[in-house]
Design a protein around this motif. Structure first.
Motif, PDB file in Angstrom:
ATOM      1  N   LYS A  53       0.835  -1.190   0.000  1.00  0.00           N
ATOM      2  CA  LYS A  53       0.000   0.000   0.000  1.00  0.00           C
ATOM      3  C   LYS A  53       0.875   1.248   0.000  1.00  0.00           C
ATOM      4  CE  LYS A  53      -4.142  -1.780   2.032  1.00  0.00           C
ATOM      5  NZ  LYS A  53      -5.309  -1.412   2.792  1.00  0.00           N
ATOM      6  N   LEU A  54       0.455   2.225  -0.768  1.00  0.00           N
ATOM      7  CA  LEU A  54       1.148   3.506  -0.819  1.00  0.00           C
ATOM      8  C   LEU A  54       0.240   4.569  -0.225  1.00  0.00           C
ATOM      9  CD1 LEU A  54       2.510   3.406  -4.485  1.00  0.00           C
ATOM     10  CD2 LEU A  54       3.719   2.774  -2.402  1.00  0.00           C
ATOM     11  N   ASP A  55       0.798   5.387   0.654  1.00  0.00           N
ATOM     12  CA  ASP A  55      -0.007   6.494   1.172  1.00  0.00           C
ATOM     13  C   ASP A  55       0.168   7.710   0.270  1.00  0.00           C
ATOM     14  OD1 ASP A  55       2.391   7.749   1.869  1.00  0.00           O
ATOM     15  OD2 ASP A  55       2.164   7.389   4.009  1.00  0.00           O
ATOM     16  N   ARG A  56      -0.477   8.799   0.621  1.00  0.00           N
ATOM     17  CA  ARG A  56      -0.452   9.980  -0.252  1.00  0.00           C
ATOM     18  C   ARG A  56       0.957  10.552  -0.403  1.00  0.00           C
ATOM     19  NH1 ARG A  56      -0.776  15.242   2.157  1.00  0.00           N
ATOM     20  NH2 ARG A  56      -0.791  15.079   4.419  1.00  0.00           N
TER      21      ARG A  56
ATOM     22  N   ILE B  40       5.680  11.515  -3.830  1.00  0.00           N
ATOM     23  CA  ILE B  40       7.105  11.339  -4.113  1.00  0.00           C
ATOM     24  C   ILE B  40       7.284  10.726  -5.494  1.00  0.00           C
ATOM     25  CG2 ILE B  40       9.164   9.983  -3.479  1.00  0.00           C
ATOM     26  CD1 ILE B  40       8.283  10.433  -0.508  1.00  0.00           C
ATOM     27  N   LEU B  41       6.561   9.670  -5.788  1.00  0.00           N
ATOM     28  CA  LEU B  41       6.667   9.016  -7.092  1.00  0.00           C
ATOM     29  C   LEU B  41       6.259   9.959  -8.220  1.00  0.00           C
ATOM     30  CD1 LEU B  41       5.336   5.470  -6.199  1.00  0.00           C
ATOM     31  CD2 LEU B  41       7.671   6.065  -6.850  1.00  0.00           C
ATOM     32  N   GLU B  42       5.190  10.705  -8.019  1.00  0.00           N
ATOM     33  CA  GLU B  42       4.724  11.647  -9.043  1.00  0.00           C
ATOM     34  C   GLU B  42       5.783  12.695  -9.352  1.00  0.00           C
ATOM     35  OE1 GLU B  42       2.678  13.932 -11.745  1.00  0.00           O
ATOM     36  OE2 GLU B  42       2.179  11.931 -11.060  1.00  0.00           O
ATOM     37  N   VAL B  43       6.339  13.297  -8.323  1.00  0.00           N
ATOM     38  CA  VAL B  43       7.321  14.363  -8.528  1.00  0.00           C
ATOM     39  C   VAL B  43       8.592  13.795  -9.162  1.00  0.00           C
ATOM     40  CG1 VAL B  43       8.815  16.039  -7.363  1.00  0.00           C
ATOM     41  CG2 VAL B  43       6.410  15.852  -6.703  1.00  0.00           C
ATOM     42  N   LEU B  44       9.100  12.685  -8.632  1.00  0.00           N
ATOM     43  CA  LEU B  44      10.356  12.132  -9.141  1.00  0.00           C
ATOM     44  C   LEU B  44      10.229  11.594 -10.564  1.00  0.00           C
ATOM     45  CD1 LEU B  44      11.836  10.350  -5.998  1.00  0.00           C
ATOM     46  CD2 LEU B  44      12.459  12.568  -6.982  1.00  0.00           C
ATOM     47  N   THR B  45       9.027  11.239 -10.969  1.00  0.00           N
ATOM     48  CA  THR B  45       8.805  10.758 -12.329  1.00  0.00           C
ATOM     49  C   THR B  45       8.974  11.876 -13.348  1.00  0.00           C
ATOM     50  OG1 THR B  45       7.292   9.059 -11.563  1.00  0.00           O
ATOM     51  CG2 THR B  45       7.120   9.675 -13.864  1.00  0.00           C
ATOM     52  N   HIS B  46       8.633  13.088 -12.954  1.00  0.00           N
ATOM     53  CA  HIS B  46       8.608  14.190 -13.914  1.00  0.00           C
ATOM     54  C   HIS B  46       9.659  15.267 -13.701  1.00  0.00           C
ATOM     55  CE1 HIS B  46       4.535  12.507 -14.433  1.00  0.00           C
ATOM     56  NE2 HIS B  46       4.797  12.772 -15.690  1.00  0.00           N
ATOM     57  N   GLU B  47      10.331  15.261 -12.555  1.00  0.00           N
ATOM     58  CA  GLU B  47      11.238  16.369 -12.272  1.00  0.00           C
ATOM     59  C   GLU B  47      12.559  15.893 -11.693  1.00  0.00           C
ATOM     60  OE1 GLU B  47       9.493  19.715 -10.154  1.00  0.00           O
ATOM     61  OE2 GLU B  47       7.527  18.804 -10.488  1.00  0.00           O
TER      62      GLU B  47
ATOM     63  N   LEU C  37      10.953   2.766  -0.893  1.00  0.00           N
ATOM     64  CA  LEU C  37      10.447   2.520  -2.246  1.00  0.00           C
ATOM     65  C   LEU C  37      11.487   1.786  -3.095  1.00  0.00           C
ATOM     66  CD1 LEU C  37       8.673   5.947  -2.870  1.00  0.00           C
ATOM     67  CD2 LEU C  37       7.544   3.717  -2.633  1.00  0.00           C
ATOM     68  N   ILE C  38      12.751   2.085  -2.886  1.00  0.00           N
ATOM     69  CA  ILE C  38      13.833   1.393  -3.601  1.00  0.00           C
ATOM     70  C   ILE C  38      14.000  -0.025  -3.057  1.00  0.00           C
ATOM     71  CG2 ILE C  38      16.330   1.340  -4.013  1.00  0.00           C
ATOM     72  CD1 ILE C  38      16.180   4.458  -4.125  1.00  0.00           C
ATOM     73  N   ASP C  39      14.008  -0.166  -1.726  1.00  0.00           N
ATOM     74  CA  ASP C  39      14.186  -1.488  -1.101  1.00  0.00           C
ATOM     75  C   ASP C  39      13.066  -2.455  -1.469  1.00  0.00           C
ATOM     76  OD1 ASP C  39      16.522  -0.620   0.087  1.00  0.00           O
ATOM     77  OD2 ASP C  39      15.615  -0.315   2.077  1.00  0.00           O
ATOM     78  N   THR C  40      11.865  -1.944  -1.705  1.00  0.00           N
ATOM     79  CA  THR C  40      10.721  -2.794  -2.060  1.00  0.00           C
ATOM     80  C   THR C  40      10.540  -2.904  -3.573  1.00  0.00           C
ATOM     81  OG1 THR C  40       9.217  -0.913  -1.798  1.00  0.00           O
ATOM     82  CG2 THR C  40       9.479  -2.389   0.093  1.00  0.00           C
ATOM     83  N   ASP C  41      11.529  -2.401  -4.329  1.00  0.00           N
ATOM     84  CA  ASP C  41      11.554  -2.499  -5.791  1.00  0.00           C
ATOM     85  C   ASP C  41      10.434  -1.744  -6.498  1.00  0.00           C
ATOM     86  OD1 ASP C  41      13.888  -3.978  -5.897  1.00  0.00           O
ATOM     87  OD2 ASP C  41      12.823  -5.885  -5.682  1.00  0.00           O
TER      88      ASP C  41
ATOM     89  N   ALA D  90      -2.515   9.449 -12.721  1.00  0.00           N
ATOM     90  CA  ALA D  90      -3.625   8.547 -13.064  1.00  0.00           C
ATOM     91  C   ALA D  90      -3.303   7.111 -12.682  1.00  0.00           C
ATOM     92  CB  ALA D  90      -3.952   8.654 -14.541  1.00  0.00           C
ATOM     93  N   LEU D  91      -2.073   6.691 -12.947  1.00  0.00           N
ATOM     94  CA  LEU D  91      -1.683   5.318 -12.619  1.00  0.00           C
ATOM     95  C   LEU D  91      -1.706   5.103 -11.105  1.00  0.00           C
ATOM     96  CD1 LEU D  91      -0.591   2.586 -13.646  1.00  0.00           C
ATOM     97  CD2 LEU D  91       1.690   3.532 -13.337  1.00  0.00           C
ATOM     98  N   LEU D  92      -1.138   6.042 -10.356  1.00  0.00           N
ATOM     99  CA  LEU D  92      -1.096   5.881  -8.890  1.00  0.00           C
ATOM    100  C   LEU D  92      -2.470   5.949  -8.264  1.00  0.00           C
ATOM    101  CD1 LEU D  92       2.131   7.890  -8.079  1.00  0.00           C
ATOM    102  CD2 LEU D  92       1.828   5.408  -8.027  1.00  0.00           C
ATOM    103  N   SER D  93      -3.437   6.568  -8.930  1.00  0.00           N
ATOM    104  CA  SER D  93      -4.798   6.611  -8.389  1.00  0.00           C
ATOM    105  C   SER D  93      -5.419   5.219  -8.378  1.00  0.00           C
ATOM    106  CB  SER D  93      -5.668   7.578  -9.200  1.00  0.00           C
ATOM    107  OG  SER D  93      -5.953   7.028 -10.481  1.00  0.00           O
ATOM    108  N   LYS D  94      -4.875   4.298  -9.157  1.00  0.00           N
ATOM    109  CA  LYS D  94      -5.371   2.921  -9.218  1.00  0.00           C
ATOM    110  C   LYS D  94      -4.681   2.006  -8.216  1.00  0.00           C
ATOM    111  CE  LYS D  94      -6.665   3.327 -14.047  1.00  0.00           C
ATOM    112  NZ  LYS D  94      -8.096   3.398 -13.832  1.00  0.00           N
TER     113      LYS D  94
END
Length: 158
Positions: free
Chosen positions: A2-5, A10-17, A42-46, A151-155
């Motif tokens: 499970k990912l919290d907000r 973090i994933l959203e920002v690092l994906t684009h910036e 996030l890295i340790d859990t792949d 959009a992907l993380l919303s799923k």
């Protein structure tokens, strides 16, 4: 997992910036140590492979970007392993994918300085690898970043 907000932000920002920890911390309103701890998790859990930055190969003189379809004569794990070992020794190869549903067995991402460099790579390196029976080149004209992380993380369960 499970990912919290915060994880999703973090994933959203690092994906684009390309952003440092301090800026990321301020952006998502979380301490630097918490952001660092979450990224490490996030890295340790792949979920993330690393914090590596994309390389601008064109700025390094590699003007051509090619997706090469490679077909092999044998389809077993030893042949695939030997093929990948050969690829790792070729500096122009930047990525490879074992695929199905194609006439090719692998899609290989390649960069080259110019057509002469690519021709040498194709004829003197790729064409000489054992079990390679077909090579088909597609030249990248323009790359588009269309990944919609939000959009992907919303799923994803959160």
């Amino acid at each position: 997992m499970k990912l919290d907000r915060f994880d999703k932000q973090i994933l959203e920002v690092l994906t684009h910036e390309d952003i440092n920890l301090n800026e990321l911390s301020e952006r998502i309103n979380l301490s630097v140590s918490s952001v660092h701890r979450r990224i490490k998790h996030l890295i340790d859990t792949d979920i993330m492979s690393s914090l590596k930055r994309d390389i601008n190969y064109e700025k390094l003189g590699f003007k051509l970007h090619i997706i090469l379809q490679v077909s092999l004569s044998k389809h077993d794990s030893d042949t695939f392993a030997k093929f990948l070992e050969e690829l790792e020794s070729i500096p122009e190869v930047i990525n490879a994918f074992l695929v199905t549903g194609q006439s090719a067995d692998f899609l290989v991402e390649v960069v080259a300085k110019d057509m002469e460099n690519y021709s040498d790579f194709l004829l003197k390196r790729m064409g000489k690898i054992e079990h390679v029976v077909a090579l088909h080149s597609s030249f990248v004209i323009k790359e588009y970043n269309v990944f919609n992380c939000t959009a992907l993380l919303s799923k994803v369960a959160g």
